[in-house]
Write a protein that holds these residues in place. Structure first.
Motif, PDB file in Angstrom:
ATOM      1  N   VAL A 187      43.719  42.156  50.170  1.00 40.79           N
ATOM      2  CA  VAL A 187      44.638  42.786  49.044  1.00 40.79           C
ATOM      3  C   VAL A 187      45.424  43.881  49.821  1.00 40.79           C
ATOM      4  O   VAL A 187      45.098  44.783  50.361  1.00 40.79           O
ATOM      5  CB  VAL A 187      43.847  43.352  48.014  1.00 40.79           C
ATOM      6  N   CYS A 202      45.760  38.326  48.104  1.00 35.67           N
ATOM      7  CA  CYS A 202      46.552  38.909  47.095  1.00 35.67           C
ATOM      8  C   CYS A 202      47.523  39.815  47.998  1.00 35.67           C
ATOM      9  O   CYS A 202      47.190  41.132  48.157  1.00 35.67           O
ATOM     10  CB  CYS A 202      45.703  39.715  46.308  1.00 35.67           C
ATOM     11  N   THR A 239      45.707  41.776  41.433  1.00 44.00           N
ATOM     12  CA  THR A 239      44.414  42.147  41.946  1.00 44.00           C
ATOM     13  C   THR A 239      43.081  41.757  41.336  1.00 44.00           C
ATOM     14  O   THR A 239      42.475  41.476  41.907  1.00 44.00           O
ATOM     15  CB  THR A 239      44.682  43.566  42.307  1.00 44.00           C
TER      16      THR A 239
END
Lengths: 372, 294
Positions: A302, A333, A357
């Motif tokens: 992320v 992500c 997220t």
């Protein structure tokens, strides 16, 4: 960097603070003659975790035979005890808490003292905050003798003891100042039955930003709890080891910490916390290598970078996958500067880039739980 | 409007001829920032993106107007650079350097407090009033994060700020001024110290605080709300809610031990004075809608 007790005490000695006579042994060595340290003695495991007493890592021995057997026990207790500091067991009348740290809000140094030593300061602060003495010290001016005298009087000391403890306060501050330390702590500071003031323990934390000035404290495996944490630190990659099955490979301290929270909320368990943002954003391969050392079921990436460009990170991830051929799925992500290009790069490599997220976290948790 | 920096603020750049300094000077000007000059010893006479370069800050302020200074200076020279700016009478200073020695950070903050200056940083992206001006490095062209509007944002983080601010924008709001106080354990300026400016800014309707476990900065925000000095709505998001005790997780400033500094304690305190605390970044936008009656 937090130093070992024996190192903290070496610094104390350098600044004139008395410490108990002691000898250091490296595993598996031990010599019950103790290099002149008498019996009864105390065997203190040199590890960096707190709460050594409660964990049974400090032992009291009356005889050489007892010391031998405790040394073997500590070395083999499975808690990573590779070094022992053995000290004479003094005759102690009372124990004091003493430390010097920084007060970020007041922009000063701060001396903290308490007449009830030997207890962790956090526990003292919670249970009896009224007993804690705080003296702010102007960092440009340094500590002045009157401040040390005030603290000693507040501790209820008189005569030579008041003078002795004031002197230790001045010396401890001098050590703190000289090393640019985050923390210099003596807990407990012993008052012996013959009225000597002796540092019974030592904690010393040097600011990482000035550590390069002290080559004698270069980064070694012994300062870390796991191989992975040590290797990551050598590479300058923030890394924490946990025992779950989701490896985090995220960017930015705040975002990584938040993803860690979201994983826990969803019932997942984190294998490792790793940040490859900021100056490390071109180092996806090394980051992934570290993640793959874990027995994990998924790697969750992320990011929301601005200077750390999304397309550069995506390229790095794809290269890392091609070279390392991870045998676990990767959930991405990746947002921020040039995120459109990043999406194309990830899709071309067969990944399904996500943008939210929370969705990415749910997917990683589902994979780890065998549900995706 | 905005706080700290707006389109008319005259800004000096210390370290303007360096790679990073030069690159971000261009973008600062691109957003509309008034960069009146730069400083690099030995480079006087040059210009960088149209800004004249001087040898010292003293020389620069003698020649051009400057009320603020942006530092692109490595951490070990930051103290010197901050004091040079203070010495020349500059009262707004932003330093992005990560890893300023802690004892020097204390000296910087102490000097700023006694001289009535506001130093922001280190370890931050800086300060931006979207659509107007910035001191720092923000890709202001990313509209889903840096959209002008009426929400003040204060943060200790970088990437997390993007995550949260994107939610603020997604919920239909924008940002008046975003201040990154920085992730170090000794930030030169603390959250609560910026609240009076947000309070007085007629174009800030609410403030979002992006905090973290450890330290007392969020507690100080609660105090400002409790004593009535800050009366606008506050929405807080904090990272590290489930962080294990004693682990140094997150920024250098974030360590929790023995229960003090935990997100749970901070949440309780903030909620007790009427601030809203979002458990997840997405909820920041939702809570803003609630408190602003949208």
């Amino acid at each position: 960097m937090k130093l070992f007790e024996f190192q903290a005490k070496e610094i104390f000695e350098k600044f004139g603070i008395e410490t108990p006579k002691g000898v250091v042994f490296d595993k598996p060595e031990f010599d019950s003659k103790l290099d002149g340290v008498g019996y009864p003695c105390v065997l203190k495991s040199q590890i960096l975790r707190g709460g050594r007493g409660k964990a049974g890592l400090i032992k009291f021995a009356d005889t050489p035979a007892e010391a031998e057997s405790y040394a073997a026990e500590l070395y083999n207790c499975g808690q990573g005890v590779d070094r022992l500091l053995v000290v004479e067991k003094g005759k102690i009348k009372s124990e004091i808490y003493l430390s010097v740290t920084l007060d970020p809000a007041a922009a000063t140094a701060l001396v903290i003292a308490c007449a009830d030593g030997g207890v962790e300061i956090e526990t003292l602060a919670k249970d009896s905050p009224e007993k804690i003495i705080r003296e702010r010290v102007d960092i440009d001016r340094g500590i002045l003798p009157f401040q040390a005298v005030n603290i000693a009087f507040q501790l209820g000391l008189e005569g030579d003891l008041r003078k002795g403890v004031s002197k230790v306060i001045m010396q401890l501050y001098a050590a703190f100042d000289a090393y640019g330390a985050e923390l210099a702590e003596i807990n407990p500071l012993f008052i012996t039955t013959d009225d000597k003031v002796v540092a019974g323990d030592g904690k010393f934390v040097i600011d990482d930003a000035v550590l390069a000035k002290y080559p004698e404290y270069s980064m070694g495996r012994e300062y870390f709890e796991s191989d992975a944490e040590f290797e990551a630190a050598v590479d300058g990659i923030p890394y924490l080891q946990f025992d779950g099955d989701i490896s985090l490979m995220c960017a930015g301290a705040g975002l990584t910490t938040t993803v860690y929270d979201l994983i826990n909320d969803e019932g997942g368990k984190v294998a490792n916390y790793l940040e490859f943002g900021g100056p490390n954003y071109r180092r996806a391969k090394r980051a992934m290598e570290l993640c793959l050392k874990n027995d994990n079921k998924v790697i969750l990436i992320v990011t929301f970078g601005t200077i750390a460009r999304a397309d550069v990170m995506a390229e790095g991830i794809v290269e890392a996958m091609n070279e390392l051929k991870p045998d676990v799925p990767i959930v991405t992500c990746i947002r921020g500067t040039n995120e459109e290009e990043a999406v194309e790069i990830l899709k071309a490599a067969g990944l399904e880039p996500l943008f939210d997220t929370e969705e990415a976290v749910r997917k990683a948790v589902a994979i780890a739980g065998g549900k995706a | 409007m905005s706080i700290y920096i707006e389109k008319d603020t005259k800004v000096l750049i210390q370290g303007i001829t360096g790679k990073e300094g030069s690159y971000w000077t261009e973008h600062m000007i691109g957003l509309g920032t008034q960069v009146t000059g730069g400083v690099t010893p030995g480079k006087e006479g040059q210009t960088v993106h149209g800004a004249p370069v001087y040898n010292t800050v003293r020389r620069a302020v003698a020649e051009v107007e400057a009320e603020a200074s942006m530092l692109f200076v490595p951490p070990r020279f930051t103290k010197d650079a901050v004091f040079e700016a203070l010495d020349a009478g500059i009262k707004k200073i932003v330093t992005v350097a990560e890893g300023i020695p802690l004892h020097e950070a204390i000296q910087i903050r102490s000097a700023a407090l006694s001289e009535g200056a506001v130093v922001i940083g280190g370890n931050t992206s800086g300060v931006i009033s979207p659509g107007q001006a910035m001191m720092g490095f923000f890709p202001y062209w990313i509209e889903r994060v840096y959209k002008p509007g009426r929400i003040g944002v204060m943060t200790r983080s970088g990437s997390l700020t993007n995550e949260v601010t994107a939610m603020v924008v997604e919920a239909g709001f924008g940002v008046s001024t975003l201040i990154g106080v920085g992730g170090d354990s000794v930030p030169s300026t603390r959250f609560a110290e910026m609240l009076p400016d947000y309070q007085n800014d007629p174009e800030t309707d609410a403030v979002v605080v992006i905090g973290e476990l450890g330290g007392t900065m969020e507690d100080e925000v609660a105090e400002a709300i409790a004593d009535g000095s800050f009366t606008k709505p506050v929405v807080v998001f904090m990272g590290g809610r489930t962080a294990p005790e004693g682990k140094k997780m997150g920024h250098a400033g974030a360590i929790v031990s023995g229960g003090s500094g935990s997100v749970a304690d901070k949440t309780k305190l903030l909620e007790s004075v009427g601030a809203r605390v979002a458990k997840r970044p997405r909820l920041v936008g939702e809570l803003l809608k609630e408190v602003l009656g949208d």
